[in-house]
Design a protein around this motif. Structure first.
Motif, PDB file in Angstrom:
ATOM      1  N   THR A 182       0.850  -1.190   0.000  1.00  0.00           N
ATOM      2  CA  THR A 182       0.000   0.000   0.000  1.00  0.00           C
ATOM      3  C   THR A 182       0.888   1.243   0.000  1.00  0.00           C
ATOM      4  OG1 THR A 182      -0.126   0.269   2.409  1.00  0.00           O
ATOM      5  CG2 THR A 182      -1.737  -1.222   1.381  1.00  0.00           C
ATOM      6  N   LEU A 183       0.318   2.364  -0.407  1.00  0.00           N
ATOM      7  CA  LEU A 183       1.067   3.612  -0.456  1.00  0.00           C
ATOM      8  C   LEU A 183       1.517   4.039   0.939  1.00  0.00           C
ATOM      9  CD1 LEU A 183       2.132   6.068  -1.972  1.00  0.00           C
ATOM     10  CD2 LEU A 183      -0.160   7.084  -1.804  1.00  0.00           C
ATOM     11  N   ALA A 204       6.605  11.109  -4.088  1.00  0.00           N
ATOM     12  CA  ALA A 204       5.873  11.397  -5.328  1.00  0.00           C
ATOM     13  C   ALA A 204       5.918  10.204  -6.277  1.00  0.00           C
ATOM     14  CB  ALA A 204       6.465  12.636  -6.004  1.00  0.00           C
ATOM     15  N   ALA A 205       7.092   9.564  -6.357  1.00  0.00           N
ATOM     16  CA  ALA A 205       7.228   8.389  -7.223  1.00  0.00           C
ATOM     17  C   ALA A 205       6.352   7.245  -6.722  1.00  0.00           C
ATOM     18  CB  ALA A 205       8.687   7.954  -7.283  1.00  0.00           C
ATOM     19  N   LEU A 206       6.295   7.058  -5.422  1.00  0.00           N
ATOM     20  CA  LEU A 206       5.446   6.000  -4.863  1.00  0.00           C
ATOM     21  C   LEU A 206       3.969   6.263  -5.179  1.00  0.00           C
ATOM     22  CD1 LEU A 206       7.169   5.437  -1.404  1.00  0.00           C
ATOM     23  CD2 LEU A 206       7.042   3.799  -3.295  1.00  0.00           C
ATOM     24  N   GLU A 207       3.564   7.531  -5.115  1.00  0.00           N
ATOM     25  CA  GLU A 207       2.179   7.867  -5.464  1.00  0.00           C
ATOM     26  C   GLU A 207       1.886   7.507  -6.913  1.00  0.00           C
ATOM     27  OE1 GLU A 207       1.820  11.981  -4.467  1.00  0.00           O
ATOM     28  OE2 GLU A 207       1.917  11.610  -2.294  1.00  0.00           O
ATOM     29  N   GLU A 257       2.479  -3.989  -6.076  1.00  0.00           N
ATOM     30  CA  GLU A 257       3.384  -4.123  -4.941  1.00  0.00           C
ATOM     31  C   GLU A 257       4.675  -3.418  -5.322  1.00  0.00           C
ATOM     32  OE1 GLU A 257       5.846  -7.611  -2.503  1.00  0.00           O
ATOM     33  OE2 GLU A 257       3.868  -8.080  -3.355  1.00  0.00           O
ATOM     34  N   VAL A 258       5.310  -2.756  -4.353  1.00  0.00           N
ATOM     35  CA  VAL A 258       6.553  -2.032  -4.602  1.00  0.00           C
ATOM     36  C   VAL A 258       7.602  -2.495  -3.605  1.00  0.00           C
ATOM     37  CG1 VAL A 258       7.698   0.224  -4.630  1.00  0.00           C
ATOM     38  CG2 VAL A 258       5.379  -0.016  -5.565  1.00  0.00           C
ATOM     39  N   VAL A 259       8.782  -2.790  -4.120  1.00  0.00           N
ATOM     40  CA  VAL A 259       9.911  -3.162  -3.283  1.00  0.00           C
ATOM     41  C   VAL A 259      10.802  -1.930  -3.115  1.00  0.00           C
ATOM     42  CG1 VAL A 259      11.946  -4.653  -3.057  1.00  0.00           C
ATOM     43  CG2 VAL A 259       9.826  -5.558  -4.048  1.00  0.00           C
ATOM     44  N   ILE A 260      11.090  -1.587  -1.873  1.00  0.00           N
ATOM     45  CA  ILE A 260      11.996  -0.479  -1.578  1.00  0.00           C
ATOM     46  C   ILE A 260      13.331  -1.074  -1.138  1.00  0.00           C
ATOM     47  CG2 ILE A 260      12.371   1.580  -0.182  1.00  0.00           C
ATOM     48  CD1 ILE A 260       9.332   1.767   0.129  1.00  0.00           C
ATOM     49  N   GLU A 261      14.410  -0.610  -1.774  1.00  0.00           N
ATOM     50  CA  GLU A 261      15.713  -1.213  -1.527  1.00  0.00           C
ATOM     51  C   GLU A 261      16.747  -0.192  -1.078  1.00  0.00           C
ATOM     52  OE1 GLU A 261      17.368  -3.417  -4.728  1.00  0.00           O
ATOM     53  OE2 GLU A 261      15.634  -4.720  -4.974  1.00  0.00           O
ATOM     54  N   GLU A 262      17.729  -0.708  -0.382  1.00  0.00           N
ATOM     55  CA  GLU A 262      18.934   0.053  -0.070  1.00  0.00           C
ATOM     56  C   GLU A 262      19.653   0.415  -1.370  1.00  0.00           C
ATOM     57  OE1 GLU A 262      23.293  -1.295   1.765  1.00  0.00           O
ATOM     58  OE2 GLU A 262      21.684  -2.751   1.433  1.00  0.00           O
TER      59      GLU A 262
END
Length: 427
Positions: free
Chosen positions: A129-130, A168-171, A184-189
């Motif tokens: 989710t956002l 903003a990119a996630l939105e 689904e979004v993966v956030i990485e180092e």
């Protein structure tokens, strides 16, 4: 043997060019088919249109034409499970199962597999989710690496330099910028180092290294501007030394193949590892379950083996009987000629005249072309041509590739003039 190649891009043109030279096809008057193909592929194969999402249709064609091997070029049919359907009907396939193709089909799946297998990669959080994604940014320092979990044609990665840009990119991502791929979004180092591509063949048990390459993802000179599917590439990547190659096989490739087998989804086909060469050693950026595009073009320009032999060995669990493939000591380089507007909305329909671009050993692989009703070659995509050449070293390969580019008449196209700049700088 009759072989069916699926796909229509520059990668598939390179595959058709190499497969057409195979003794496997030549034996007993075999034939190479391609669907849908393109005008360049048509020089090497019999092309026809077929809906590859209709598995029954593909299976019926294989039975009708006595296809001995199906080579699935792009990732979408693999993620869709076409290989499983064909294998269920007794057809040999080069390419992984639907379950194994999750290595490309889901960034989160791959990160979780790396964690289980102890494979070095960036730290990460999976978000659905956002609000969850924005909160997860607290766990990371800028710049932020945001990846759409699913297939996004090589464009689903955003590197945000600050928190405001990241949110903003996630939105945009959760708002549908990448369609279902961004559910689904993966956030990485963020990993620092130089990127390189490493290829291996496997039948799920045996593994053979299959060359290295580096590509240029950014659309603009000096690696600036938006990400693309790739604006050029060269092989080999000399930054991957024999010692580093052994480390990649030991710490990344082999544990992946073993873990996939242990998880009940053995991987068969080509395994394409995107690497980050960090101060702490090589780390996995991502996996692809097919040959890279345009990396395939430079790999196959250097391959001195019968490609079909190796593909059949993968498909029939016989890779253990094969020697490590031999590659030319030459460097190969490919320069992508794209249609104006790419990677946004490309200008289609531009006229192309290849003239004598393929003299002096150069090869022009068609990536997005068509022949109109008057038999005139025209642009029909974003990346249109891959102009490819070999040379004794990277400078010679660059000179040969750009000499061929200059012979192509494509007024509505553009290309980068600095492909290989990093490798040339090492010389």
């Amino acid at each position: 043997m009759n072989i069916l190649l699926l796909g229509s891009g520059g990668r598939e043109h390179a595959l058709s060019w190499k497969l057409a030279q195979s003794r496997v096809i030549a034996k007993e008057g075999g034939k190479l088919f391609a669907s849908p193909g393109n005008p360049g592929i048509a020089d090497h194969a019999e092309c026809f249109d077929m809906d590859v999402t209709d598995h029954d249709l593909v299976t019926a064609f294989c039975e009708q034409e006595q296809i001995g091997l199906v080579v699935i070029g792009p990732e979408a049919p693999l993620v869709d499970g076409l290989a499983d359907t064909l294998r269920g009907e007794g057809v040999s396939v080069f390419g992984p199962s639907k379950a194994a193709a999750q290595l490309e089909g889901s960034k989160g799946f791959t990160k979780d597999m790396c964690e289980r297998a102890g494979i070095p990669t960036a730290g990460y959080v999976r978000t659905t989710t956002l609000d969850e994604a924005k909160a997860a940014l607290d766990k990371f320092d800028a710049p932020y690496v945001l990846k759409a979990d699913g297939l996004a044609a090589g464009k689903g990665v955003v590197i945000a330099e600050n928190r405001e840009d990241a949110e903003a990119a996630l939105e945009d991502m959760f708002g549908g910028q990448f369609g279902d791929a961004g559910a689904e979004v993966v956030i990485e180092e963020f990993m620092r180092g130089e990127e390189a591509s490493f290829f291996a063949l496997t039948d799920g048990a045996s593994i053979l290294a299959f060359g290295t390459a580096q590509d240029h993802k950014r659309v603009g000179e000096g690696d600036t501007g938006p990400n693309t599917g790739g604006m050029g590439a060269y092989s080999p990547a000399t930054i991957i030394t024999p010692e580093l190659r052994a480390e990649v096989m030991q710490k990344i490739i082999t544990p992946t193949v073993r873990q996939m087998a242990d998880d009940g989804m053995p991987y068969s086909g080509v395994l394409y590892a995107g690497l980050m060469l960090t101060d702490e050693g090589p780390k996995l950026v991502e996996y692809n379950c097919r040959f890279g595009d345009p990396e395939c073009q430079v790999l196959l320009m250097r391959l001195e083996e019968d490609l079909a032999d190796y593909m059949l060995a993968c498909a029939t669990n016989a890779l253990g009987t094969m020697e490590r493939p031999r590659f030319s000591s030459d460097t190969a380089m490919t320069v992508v000629m794209a249609a104006k507007g790419y990677p946004g909305t490309p200008e289609k329909g531009g006229m192309i005249d290849l003239k004598d671009a393929e003299t002096d050993g150069a090869k022009v692989f068609h990536a997005g072309t068509l022949l109109d009703d008057d038999n005139v070659l025209r642009a029909n995509g974003g990346r249109v041509l891959n102009v490819t050449a070999k040379g004794a070293d990277v400078k010679a390969a660059r000179d040969a590739a750009y000499a061929a580019v200059e012979k192509v008449d494509f007024a509505s196209g553009f290309y980068r003039s600095d492909i290989g700049w990093r490798e040339i700088g090492r010389g």
